[in-house]
Every structure is written in C-alpha cells, then in structure tokens.
Design a protein around this motif. Structure first.
Motif: not given
Ligand SMILES: [Zn+2]
Lengths: 840, 345
Positions: A737-764
């Motif tokens: 009910r009180t949600n509102k959409i608000e504009f947030s200024p666009l980032p001036k600097f580029p985002a960086v995407i890094r990928d990582i891969s790993f093995l992990i126990n299935f229970s986590v």
C-alpha cells in the motif's frame, strides 16, 4: 518584470511583510518567480566629505585623508584612484560590519586609519569597484548610506502573463494590488505642458502608416544638459535591472518602467529636414525601403525591408520603430535639444521586425504585447516633468500628435447572476463596482444585459433607477438579465467580453472564496483495484487460464485434503438450505474446485494446464464472519506450448518458484523468510512458504499422489507433477500500500561484472552463499546472480559446481582493476573459510 | 646490399599479406613487421653500427619502408573488414515460412473481462468502485432496502441462509446501503460482486452469479440522468448503434422502478430466437432511490435524490459473446477460455 518594493511603495501602501506582499501578488495572478532581499547596511556607514587628502610618501596611491562625517573630523587611509579633497563619499566607521569584512582601527604604512572609505562593491550595493562612491556635492554629510541608496529593499522578479501588458509597469502592478488589497492608488501628479508659443523650433511630423502606428506624438525640449543621472534615478534603474546611461535616456527608461509605455528621445539637431522647402527637422513614420540600411544604437548595421516600420527623418531611418533607436540621432553629451517620442505601434509589426532582425528590447517586449494608444500624452507629460527637473530645459510648442483614428470607448455589461453561474457564489453588485472602479473601470449604468460590446454612449440601454450601495442585491438574482455597464479603461486591452470582467472579479475577490460545491469522498480503494488487476494480468500473461467457481464446497472434499475434522468444524460456515450436500458449505479453500477443473480439462485432452482462480474464501472465527481474497493456481505438464525451435520441458520446481517470485518482484515485495508449510496434501520436501515482515504472502508445493487420487487424478499414470500455488491477495495488497517508485540518479561510473566458479557441498543453500557474498562489501557488491549449476562427471558426490556473476558498482568513483581484484579475493577467502569451497 | 634487404622485407610482407585471412593474421603480421621485436625495429638497431655519414640516408630509407609497410597492412585490414561486412550483409538461406517463436498468454475468464469492461465504463463517468461482504445480515440485504417483511424474496426458496443466522447477499445493493451509512452525498458508486439466489442452474440461472450495481445520490438527480447513464453504458458495451428503452417495473428499493432494454444485439431489433422475436433484450433493473431508503440512511430526501441500477455480468457476457447457456461459464473449460485470450481487456 523586475520590481523594487521601495519603488512600488511610491504608488501604494504595501502590506507590512514581504510574505503578505508575495501572497497578495500570487493570488492576484502575478507569479513571483524570485525574491532577492537587499539588506540594510549598518547605520555606522554614513556620508562623509574628504576635507583634505595627501599622498603617503613611499606608496603608489595610498592617501591619508581628513574627513568630516558630521562629528569630529577623522583620519583615514584610502587607496582609491578617485579619492580627492572635496569629494562626498561613503564612510564606514570603526566597528561597521560590512558584507565581507568588519572595519577596525588599523595602521597602514605607519599612518593610523580610523575607518574606511568604500566602493559600492565593498558595501554590497553593486559590482562597481572602480573607486570609492561619488555622491553629488549637495549631499549632506553624516546621513546613513541606507537613506541614499533606499535600503533595505526587496527585488521581486514577476512573471507577467502575455495578456496583461498593463502590468509591465509599476503603476499597473500597483493598480492590481490596490484593487486586491482595497487600498488607494497613489499616482504621480502630472502637469500639462502647453509649450512656448513663440518658439522658433519646429518639427515636421508625417504619419504614413496608421495601420502599423495608430498614434505618434512628439515634443521638443530645448536647453537641456545631458549628464549623469542623479543617484535616485540611477538606483531606481539598477534595481529594476537596467543600466544607467545618461539623464535623458534614463528618464525615458524610468517612465517606461513606471507606466509600461516605452519612450524614445532623438537629438533634435541631428534630425534632417525633408528638403529646403520644408527646412524643419522631420519625423516620418514610414515603411523602410527595400535594402535600406540602418545603424542602430548597438552599433550594428541592419538591412531593412518594406515590412519594417521606421521612424525616419527627412533622409534616413533614425529608429526601427518601437524596437531600437538609431546611432546617428542618439542623445550625446553635446545634445541640447531633444525630440521626445511617445508613440503606439501595432504588435504584429513589432513582433515580425524583432524576430527578423533578432533584436529584443524592453521596448519591443512591451509593444509586442499590445499597448493602448490612449495615454501617450500623459506619459509624455510625465517624462517632460522629470526632464525639466533633472536636465533643465524648456518645452517648445504644443504636443505634435498624429492620431488619425482615435480609439473608441468600450462599454461592457456584467451580470451578477452570471458571476454566480460561472464562479459558484454570489458577489454583491456594490463589490463588483468597487473592484472594477479600483481597476480603472468606470461605472455607467444598470440595465438589461446585452452580449455585444458597445462602442458609443448613445447605444447604451436605458438606465434603471438603482443605487448600488443601498439597493437590495437580490434584485440581480430575481432578474438574471440585469447587468452593470462599465467603461473599460483603454490600457486593459485584454478585456473584451463579460467573461473577462468576471475573471477579474473572481481573481480580485480571491480564488480561496470559491466554495467547494461537491465534497466527493474517496470511497474507492484504488490501490487494491490496481494490485488486483496487476495480478490478473500477470497470470494471464504467464499462460494461466482463469477459473470461476461457485463459493460453495462439499465438506467431504476438505477431508480428502487431509484437513483435521475438528478444526474444520470450527471454521466452516454451513448453508441451511443448500441445493445439494456437495454445495453445503462456504469454501475455505479453492483447491478442491481447481482439482475438479483440472480433472475436467485433463479428461478433455488438455494435458498442459496452468489454472488459477482469484476469489474469496469464507470462514468463521467465533461469531465473526471472515472473507479474504485468495489466489490459488495449479500447474502441470509441459511448461511451454510445442514449438519446433524451443525445447519443451515439464514444469519443475523452479518454474513454479519463478511464477511466485516473479509476481512478488513485480509487486516490489521483499521476502525476508521462507520455510516449509506442512500441508497434509503437499509432498514434504517440495514445498515452501514466503514471508514478508512475518506475514505469509504465498506458498507452493507438489501435490501428493495420494491426495490427487482422492480427486480421481492418477498422477502415477499421468506421469506429470501437479504443483499447487497459493497467494494471500489481501496481504499482498496491504504490504504494497505505501510502496512508491522513485527515480534514483543513474550511476556515473560503469559497473564491473566478475565471474567465479567453485565446487561447494550440496548442503549449503544458494541463498546463504549470496547473502554472505553481499556482506563482504555491501556498498560495492550490488548483485550476485547464478548463471550455471552443474552436478555429475568430474564433481565429487554430494557436491556441485556453482558459477556466479558478481556485479560491482561504485557510485562515487571508477572501480580500479586493483580494487575489484581485492574484493573478489576477499569473497573467495570468505567462501573458503566458511564452507571450504574448491575454486575451479 | 642494405637496399636489397629493405626490398626483401617489403616483398616478403606483400606475400604474407596475400595469405592473410582474418583479423588475427593481421595482428601477427603487424607484430612481425612493425612490433617491438619486428624486422623493421631490428633495422633501427643496425643504425648505430653504421658510420656517422651513412646514418641519415639509412634512417630515411627505413622510415620510408616502415611507412610503406603500415600503409600496406592498413589497406589489407580495411579490405578484410569490408569482406566481413559484405559477408554479413549477404543473403542467408532461411525458410521464412517457418513459424516464429511466440508464447501465447492464457486468458481471463469472460466474467472477469466483462466486469473489468463495466468498471472502466463507469469509472470514465466518474463512478467509484465500492465493495462489501458476500455474507450479509437481513438488515442490509432486505430491511434497509425497503423489502417488506413478507416479501417472497426472503423465502428459503429464494435466499441462502447460513447456520450462524446470516445470509448470502441476493444483490450487491447491500454495498450501496453500507456506503450510504459511511459517506454523505454526493455518492457515485458501482459495486461489482458475487450474489446468491436459490435458483436451480439452467440456461439463464445460476445459484451464484455476478452483478454490477450502481448508486447515485446527489442534488438535482432525475430519471433523465439514469436514462443517460444506462444508455451511455449500453453503447459503450455493445456499440454506438445500440438503442435502449426503459419501461415500468417494480423493485422495493426504487420508486419509480424500471427495466432497461436494448435493441437485440443479434438481430438488431428485427426479432430472432435470442430476443424471442421481440427485438428487445432486458439488460438492467433500475429506478429512482425510494425516499424511504434515503430517509433510513439519514439523507434528507427533500435535498437529495438518486438513482440505482443493477446489471448482471453473466447476462452481458452471454449477450456480448453469444454464449447460449449460462452453465458454460461455470464449466471452466480451457477450450472455451482460450477463445477469450485475444479480448482487449
Ligand atoms: Zn433478436
């Protein structure tokens, strides 16, 4: 229009506070766009005369001065180039707090200085820092500089709408304020100047273009001395945003600001005659010739054409009419005789020339907005008075006045009954009269209304015997056609119909008086309406078919689900007179009906089904009846329809999760907890409930084959999972009910995407991995997304491989390679320490 | 000799470039001839072994060679790029008759579609939506609506009663009562919702059905306003050519009461099976709110008056989509629903 409140107060007693003034202007319809307050100087800044000044030996331009400021003479040091004995200037005594400094007793080059002689800049009055202030020699010493500069003052920037050229002058604004505040307008008294009959100076005035110039007046003033304007005049212009030039030009500008009517002054002796037979200096209002050249005051040369209107002398253009004067006939320091022009030009002529030659002046700005030709003589007389006071001289001859078609009077009728119809309340006829009189309208008579405007006295209707002040107002409402006739002041070019007058009245009486007629209460829950529609559309777009089932249920089917009988008894509302036993209670769940719908459609060869119903559930809570809105859905079969390009797979756990999480995301609901639901009809391992602030929002699970069987659906033979989804729509509505959409200024600097891969126990759990990664650098790591999951060959039993995008974003600066490396390293270290992962 | 060496390098470069096939080859050639450890660079290192006087002319020649090589390589690179672009822009072997990828949506139920259409029409006229409970008391369902104590609609054969003394509302007028209890006039509302009557299911009856009721209470409201509103609704729902009429009827809640008909949407008024040859279809019950109802709500009936109407959603859906039997709407057959996936709401 830039307005000094000091200047404005010459024409009307202003409200006590600036706030009140701004409020009144705003509600009169004049928008105040900016306010600049010029504060007063300390009273210790006073006028002083330099009695004596001597250069300090060994310095370049420092002088030691003895000054008289009304008390004991003092010694001050001054470095200004214009410092000289006899000069009257501004003196800041020791202790004065100036905008940028505080004056202290100092010793400069071993000379004691008890105060400071100041420039305008040092006092914060203007940007002039060329030297100390030079005041006229007749200025008394020892008086406050505030008095000289009329401080404090407020400068208002007013937005004047294009329909109100009469507000482009101080008097016009004061008139509106006076009407609105019910105060008297104080107009300057204006004398008539008959001129000397025996003057030898004459002018030849020819008006050739009465369409483009309805009226042209001129006066000759001889024996003036052109010089710098007195301080009051310069101050007035500066505060209104104009630059002082010389006393004559300054007066024409001053009168323009005061009355709204632009004026122009020519040097009489520079106006050439037409020929020897007519040897007087000439003024001809004519069209320019094709390619005629004109050098304007701004020094630029303009090539005119026949659409331009010029004020020419006997030989050449001396002004581009109403826009800018010419260089050849401009007022100079040697000018002794001037011709003062007070004229009227048609707006379209001025607008076109101004556009064509890209010149916009204070004068063209006003003429473009349509001024009245009726007041030219009055304005001219006002300027004459000031010229004679400031520059000396005498007026030669009478007014030269070319006015071929004088403006006709305009009478308009206004019905008090019509005011009520249009504005919504009754305004007394006497008030109507008062308001309009204060705007300069003249009351003529009371008579029957007539729509067409009247231009002649004799065409006015017969007057009724009626005294507006004493008569009963009711008569105007008993006879709605009864109207008041007014003569419209000719400066109000914007008023041509009854509706215009009614607008004036409503404006002056105040829009706050307009009653609110219908208080329509906000009954509708718009938020709920929008959320419900959004949910409906979401499911439709996701491939679901909407079911609508009756509100009744067969209680036995609730037992089929495995619900506790005693619990059911507590909440079930039964119908006293059901049509059959399988419709004998109000539904507490839609699941049995949806399973029936599923069976029906499976039996009709529809194998891949996404069904949903949004509807009410009903139960009792003690004596209370409860009704809440729910959405229940079933999913079974293949996820997509058959398509040759798309691999079609059975709906699985993650497709179902996607439907739920997609909707919650669309509704901006953040889930902070998930846990098992333990419904007896759902397989224990494959179900989940979503919570936000401890409120259950949604849940899903895989239907037990055992339960399905009771609804005649054989899951084992069918070889299809059946997934059940459930949403508490009321909760979704309240959480958003009180949600509102608000504009947030666009980032001036580029985002960086890094990928990582790993093995992990299935229970986590994946969710824990994401949460802990985000915590490593909460301000930099904006998001973590899985892009691959793998089990099988090369991966030890009980383990799986996870591949993640880690999205980093710094809102303050560009992320360096080094910083990114650090963050990723700490993420890996954390993962290794917490869960003993193996990097791949 | 040095001239020969330079010439050889240029010749070799030409051969290498001829064999060059892609961007990668270009990179290699550039490194071979112009890079740090390139042939040209090694020539520069010979420079310092030369006698002072030969250096300028040698240096000039090497520079010329370098420029020439750069020009050649650049030219080849441009040529390669052009080849790639041309290949990209050239004709591909695609069967344009194979179907595109598109995932059809599901569908809302026609009753929802009609309800939403009706809501939108009345919202455009300034009505607000008001909602209320399905489970009601006798006061809101009957007493407050001026239904006499012995009126047949209160019978068990007409109304569903619940084991806790409540009943299921027989019309959404209950919401009108609740709105008048909570808000003073002016009131402009519609109340869409479920209603219940103890009718056996048949082609035109269902024990559970849906209604949109409207209520207006304001100054100066007349039956002409009611007629305007219903006519606007009928044209918005069924098209501008639809005619409408109202004729006298009886409802306890309104005085005068009326029923509204529209010209048959199937035969345009000529007479057919659907309109039972009358040319008219009954669409809504309506009327001026009975003064005693207003009075009961504490609204001064000398200042205010109003109108009310009720329209069945099933009825509209059946007429609009030409559905012959109301029970089809409750079968929830996806083959039926699929037909509505292209509806505009
Ligand atoms: Zn028909």
């Amino acid at each position: 229009m830039i307005v000094s409140t000091r200047w404005l107060s010459k024409y009307i007693d202003l409200p006590e506070t600036l706030e009140e003034l701004v409020q009144t202007l705003t509600f009169t319809g004049i928008e105040v766009e900016a306010i600049q307050e010029i504060s007063a100087l300390p009273e210790t800044v006073v006028t002083a005369r330099i009695l004596n000044s001597e250069k300090i030996p060994g310095t370049e331009h420092l002088q030691v001065c003895i000054i008289d400021y009304g008390k004991e003479p003092l010694q001050v040091v001054c470095g200004a180039p214009n410092c000289r004995s006899g000069l009257i200037t501004a003196f800041a005594q020791v202790g004065s707090k100036l905008p940028e400094m505080e004056i202290k007793k100092t010793i400069i080059h071993s000379v004691e200085s008890a105060g400071m002689l100041c420039s305008e800049k040092e006092l914060g009055i203007s940007d002039n820092h060329s030297g100390i202030i030079e005041l006229p020699p007749e200025t008394p010493v020892g008086i406050s500089i505030n008095e000289i500069y009329e401080l404090p003052d407020n400068i208002l920037e007013l937005e004047i709408t294009p329909n109100r050229p009469d507000l482009l002058g101080y008097i016009g604004i004061a008139r509106d304020l006076a009407a609105s505040l019910n105060k008297r307008l104080k107009l300057p008294s204006i004398n008539n100047y008959p001129g000397e009959e025996d003057s030898s100076l004459h002018l030849t005035l020819i008006l050739q273009e009465p369409q483009k110039c309805p009226r042209y007046t001129a006066r000759i003033i001889d024996g003036i001395s052109v010089k710098e304007s007195p301080l009051w005049l310069k101050n007035a212009l500066i505060k209104s945003g104009l630059r002082p030039i010389n006393n004559i030009v300054d007066i024409t500008n001053y009168v323009m600001l005061e009355t709204g009517q632009p004026l122009h002054a020519f040097d009489y002796h520079k106006l050439l005659p037409i020929n020897q037979e007519d040897p007087h200096p000439a003024i001809i209002v004519r069209r320019a010739k094709a390619a005629e050249e004109f050098i304007a005051l701004d020094g630029n040369k303009y090539l005119l054409d026949e659409e331009d209107l010029v004020i020419a002398d006997g030989q050449r253009p001396s002004a581009l009419a109403g826009i800018i004067g010419g260089k050849d006939t401009a007022i100079s320091n040697h000018t002794t005789t001037i011709v003062l022009e007070s004229a009227n030009f048609s707006p379209s002529t001025i607008r076109k020339s101004s556009l064509r030659h890209k010149i916009s002046t204070d004068s063209s700005y006003r003429f473009e907005r349509h001024l009245s030709p009726a007041y030219l003589e009055m304005v001219s007389n006002r300027a004459l008075e000031l010229i004679i006071n400031v520059a000396g001289g005498r007026v030669c001859n009478e007014l030269y006045d070319a006015y071929p078609v004088p403006q006709k009077p305009l009478f308009l009728a206004v019905r008090p009954s019509r005011f009520e119809e249009l504005i919504g309340y009754k305004l007394d006829a006497s008030l109507i009269n008062n308001y309009l009189q204060s705007l300069g309208f003249q009351y003529i008579l009371c008579g029957l209304w007539q729509k067409e405007p009247i231009n002649e006295y004799k065409l006015l209707p017969q007057a009724m015997e009626l005294d507006l002040e004493t008569s009963d107002n009711q008569i105007f409402f008993e006879n709605p056609q009864l109207a008041l006739y007014f003569l419209v002041p000719s400066y109000r070019v914007d008023i041509t119909r009854e509706a215009d007058i009614i607008e004036e009245l409503a404006r002056l009486d105040g829009f706050d008086k307009i009653p609110q007629k219908k208080l329509i209460h906000p009954i509708m829950d718009w938020h709920a309406h929008h959320i419900k529609r959004k949910i409906e559309d979401y499911f439709r777009q996701s491939g679901f078919y909407e079911m609508i089932n009756p509100s009744f249920i067969d209680p036995i089917k609730l037992e089929y689900l495995g619900e506790d009988k005693a619990e059911l008894e507590k909440k079930l509302i039964r119908i006293v007179n059901p049509q059959s036993s399988n419709q004998s209670a109000m539904r507490t769940t839609m699941l049995p009906q949806l399973l029936d719908n599923l069976l029906y459609n499976l039996n009709h060869s529809e194998r891949n089904l996404k069904l949903m119903e949004m509807g009410k559930l009903y139960w009792k809570d003690g004596n209370k009846n409860c009704e809440t809105l729910h959405l229940t859905a079933l999913m079974t079969g293949l996820n997509n329809l058959d398509h040759w390009k798309v691999k079609n797979e059975p709906i699985d756990l993650y497709n179902v999760k996607g439907v739920i999480e997609g909707l919650l995301d669309q509704l901006s609901i953040t889930i902070d907890e998930t846990k098992n639901v333990h419904h007896p009809w759902l397989v224990e391992s494959d179900n989940l409930a979503y919570f936000c602030n401890n409120h259950l929002c949604a849940s899903f699970g895989r239907l037990k084959a055992k339960t399905a069987e009771r609804f005649n659906i054989d899951i084992i033979t069918l070889k299809q999972d059946i997934w059940v989804l459930d949403f508490k729509v009321n909760t979704l509505i309240e959480l958003t009910r009180t949600n509102k959409i608000e504009f947030s200024p666009l980032p001036k600097f580029p985002a960086v995407i890094r990928d990582i891969s790993f093995l992990i126990n299935f229970s986590v759990p994946y969710a824990d991995i994401v949460k802990s990664i985000k915590l490593v650098e909460p301000y930099l790591i904006q998001d973590v997304k899985i892009f691959d999951e793998y089990r099988g060959k090369g991966v030890p039993d009980g383990w799986h491989s996870i591949s993640l995008h880690i999205i980093l974003q710094d809102y303050e600066k560009t992320l360096t390679e080094e910083r990114v490396g650090q963050v990723i390293d700490s993420v890996i270290k954390m993962l290794e320490n917490t869960w003993q992962i193996k990097m791949r | 000799m040095i001239d020969d060496q330079l010439k050889n390098i240029a010749e070799q470069a030409k051969i290498d470039l001829k064999e060059c096939l892609n961007q990668n080859d270009i990179l290699n050639i550039r490194a071979k001839y112009l890079g740090k450890k390139s042939l040209v660079n090694s020539l520069y290192s010979q420079l310092r072994n030369l006698p002072e006087e030969e250096r300028p002319s040698f240096g000039k020649k090497v520079n010329e060679l370098r420029n020439e090589l750069e020009r050649m390589i650049d030219e080849k690179e441009k040529e390669l790029k052009l080849q790639i672009v041309n290949a990209y822009d050239s004709v591909q072997a695609n069967d344009l008759t194979l179907p595109g990828v598109y995932f059809p949506p599901g569908s809302l139920h026609p009753l929802t579609i009609i309800r939403r259409k009706m809501e939108d029409i009345f919202i455009s006229l300034g009505f607000q939506i008001a909602e209320g409970p399905d489970i009601e008391d006798e006061y809101h369902n009957f007493d407050a609506l001026n239904t006499p104590e012995d009126h047949p609609s209160r019978n068990l054969a007409d109304t569903f009663y619940l084991d806790n003394g409540y009943l299921l509302r027989t019309q959404t007028s209950t919401v009108q009562v609740r709105t008048m209890e909570s808000y003073p006039p002016p009131i402009y509302i519609i109340s869409p919702g479920r209603c219940y009557r103890n009718d056996k299911p048949d082609p035109s009856h269902s024990p559970v059905f849906h209604q949109v009721e409207g209520l207006v209470v304001d100054k100066g409201i007349s039956m002409a306003d009611l007629k305007d509103t219903l006519q606007f609704f009928a044209k918005a729902m069924f098209g501008p050519e639809v005619k409408s009429r109202i004729r006298p009827h009886f409802f306890p809640f309104t005085e005068p009461s009326a029923e509204m008909d529209i010209s048959c949407v199937s035969c345009q008024g000529k007479g057919c099976r659907i309109c039972k040859n009358s040319g008219w279809l009954e669409l809504a019950g309506a009327g001026m709110v009975d003064p005693s109802v207003l009075e009961m709500m504490g609204i001064d009936d000398q200042i205010y008056n109003g109108y009310a109407f009720g329209i069945g959603i099933e009825r509209i859906a059946m007429l609009k989509y030409n559905i012959p039997d109301m029970r089809i709407l409750y079968e929830n057959d996806v083959r039926m629903l699929r037909q509505f996936s292209r509806e505009l709401i």
